[in-house]
Design an enzyme around this catalytic site. Structure first.
Site, PDB file in Angstrom:
ATOM      1  N   HIS A  18       0.984  -1.237  -0.128  1.00  5.83           N
ATOM      2  CA  HIS A  18      -0.123   0.025   0.143  1.00  5.83           C
ATOM      3  C   HIS A  18       0.861   1.249  -0.090  1.00  5.83           C
ATOM      4  O   HIS A  18       1.890   1.325   0.708  1.00  5.83           O
ATOM      5  CB  HIS A  18      -0.987  -0.059   1.284  1.00  5.83           C
ATOM      6  N   HIS A  65      -0.827   9.509   6.047  1.00  6.87           N
ATOM      7  CA  HIS A  65      -2.092  10.363   5.181  1.00  6.87           C
ATOM      8  C   HIS A  65      -1.793  11.755   5.301  1.00  6.87           C
ATOM      9  O   HIS A  65      -2.339  12.339   4.421  1.00  6.87           O
ATOM     10  CB  HIS A  65      -3.242   9.532   5.872  1.00  6.87           C
ATOM     11  N   ASP A 134     -12.523   0.835  -0.930  1.00  7.40           N
ATOM     12  CA  ASP A 134     -12.211   0.656   0.406  1.00  7.40           C
ATOM     13  C   ASP A 134     -13.640   0.153   0.775  1.00  7.40           C
ATOM     14  O   ASP A 134     -14.739   0.628   0.484  1.00  7.40           O
ATOM     15  CB  ASP A 134     -12.258   2.234   1.051  1.00  7.40           C
ATOM     16  N   GLU A 195      -9.251 -11.769   6.765  1.00  6.34           N
ATOM     17  CA  GLU A 195      -8.380 -11.326   7.726  1.00  6.34           C
ATOM     18  C   GLU A 195      -9.026 -11.647   9.145  1.00  6.34           C
ATOM     19  O   GLU A 195      -8.442 -11.364   9.946  1.00  6.34           O
ATOM     20  CB  GLU A 195      -8.265  -9.820   7.515  1.00  6.34           C
TER      21      GLU A 195
END
Ligand SMILES: [Zn+2]
Length: 337
Positions: A18, A65, A134, A195
């Site tokens: 990412h 971010h 997302d 996950e």
């Protein structure tokens, strides 16, 4: 050749990285992140995987971010991340990121800044871009993002190759029609899968047959999955993007020794080794390979073979795959192992 040197020098393939989570402290500094935040980021990087809490990881994501919030910083951040991978002898990289807008930047600006940085690095390393949907977004927002991704792919078909499904596994759900649209428009698909324990969704994802899956933690019955979904997975032959340190830090794997990758190794199932968020988790691809030797008893020959086989799982063109295979074969010959 001793293992550390071998892992560093081996020409490597990175398929699960990412963009924001891959920024190093040095890159954040160059992006004008506040000095106090850099000190905190570096301090957290230095902690051992088991010493880091999820909250601390989230605070690191937030710092990255916040530092990447306009066209110029997106461009530079992408360049720095690519340079880091190049310096770690990664010869082929797939970067993934979620298109985002800020006050002075549209989602198109964001994607174009990333693409421009990739184009400017193309002499040294082959880089492809995967754009993420997302999990937090509702269906309407996801459909709009998918439309944007398809449009951008049509503009930059040599760079934008695929679509990813990521974000907190505790929210949102997989929608097969949405991702079918991606496939119908020539995109390849990789999905974060399993996950957390969620047998129904894992089943849906496996039945969809994406080109690859990420993590795959809770598929095998010993790791929160079930016999049914494990058997289903084994029939699909879908390559797994395995991120050892990420799983240990996030607590989805207890430790390296008992990592679920063992089941893939034992059953000769396809997988690739990746970093996920090398900045946040304080790792790099050489280190991940080394950890696989140390804790999962893989040999140098195994690492070469895993890397070589990973070429087939990339979203590169056939011509690019041939070149990558040649690089690996020549490296093997010149390094006599
Ligand atoms: Zn990931």
């Amino acid at each position: 050749m001793e293992t550390e040197n071998f892992c560093k020098r081996l020409p490597k393939i990175e398929l699960h990285a990412h963009l924001n989570g891959s920024l190093s402290a040095a890159s954040l500094q160059k992006l004008n992140c506040l000095p106090k935040d850099i000190v905190k980021y570096q301090k957290l990087i230095n902690l051992l995987p088991t010493e880091k809490s999820l909250e601390e990881c989230f605070s690191m994501f937030k710092m990255a971010h916040d530092a990447v919030n306009n066209k110029q910083s997106v461009y530079l951040a992408t360049k720095y991340v690519i340079e880091d991978f190049y310096n770690d002898n990664v010869v082929y990289l797939e970067l993934r990121t979620t298109p985002r807008s800020e006050e002075n930047m549209t989602k198109v600006d964001y994607i174009e800044s990333v693409v421009k940085a990739i184009q400017d690095c193309k002499e040294s390393i082959t880089v492809k871009l995967l754009l993420s949907i997302d999990r937090r977004h509702d269906l309407k927002a996801s459909e709009q993002n998918m439309e944007l991704i398809i449009n951008m792919k049509n503009q930059y078909p040599h760079i934008i190759k695929g679509v990813d499904f990521s974000g907190s596994p505790l929210v949102g759900s997989f929608n097969s029609n949405l991702f079918k649209q991606a496939i119908d428009n020539g995109l390849l698909v990789t999905l974060h899968c399993g996950e957390v324990k969620n047998v129904e969704e894992i089943k849906q994802i496996l039945q969809f047959r994406p080109n690859r899956i990420g993590h795959g933690t809770c598929i095998h019955p010993n790791y929160g999955g079930s016999e049914e979904i494990w058997e289903l997975y084994c029939t699909t032959n879908i390559p797994l993007e395995c991120c050892l340190t990420s799983n240990v830090v996030c607590g989805t794997a207890k430790n390296y020794e008992t990592h679920h990758l063992q089941e893939w190794i034992k059953n000769a199932l396809p997988f690739t080794l990746s970093t996920d968020d090398k900045g946040v988790f304080g790792t790099n691809l050489s280190k991940e390979l080394r950890l696989a030797v140390q804790h999962l008893n893989l040999t140098h020959e195994d690492l070469w073979k895993i890397t070589f086989d990973s070429i087939n799982y990339t979203f590169a063109t056939e011509e690019e795959k041939t070149i990558l295979k040649r690089i690996l074969q020549e490296w093997k010959l010149t390094n006599h192992f």
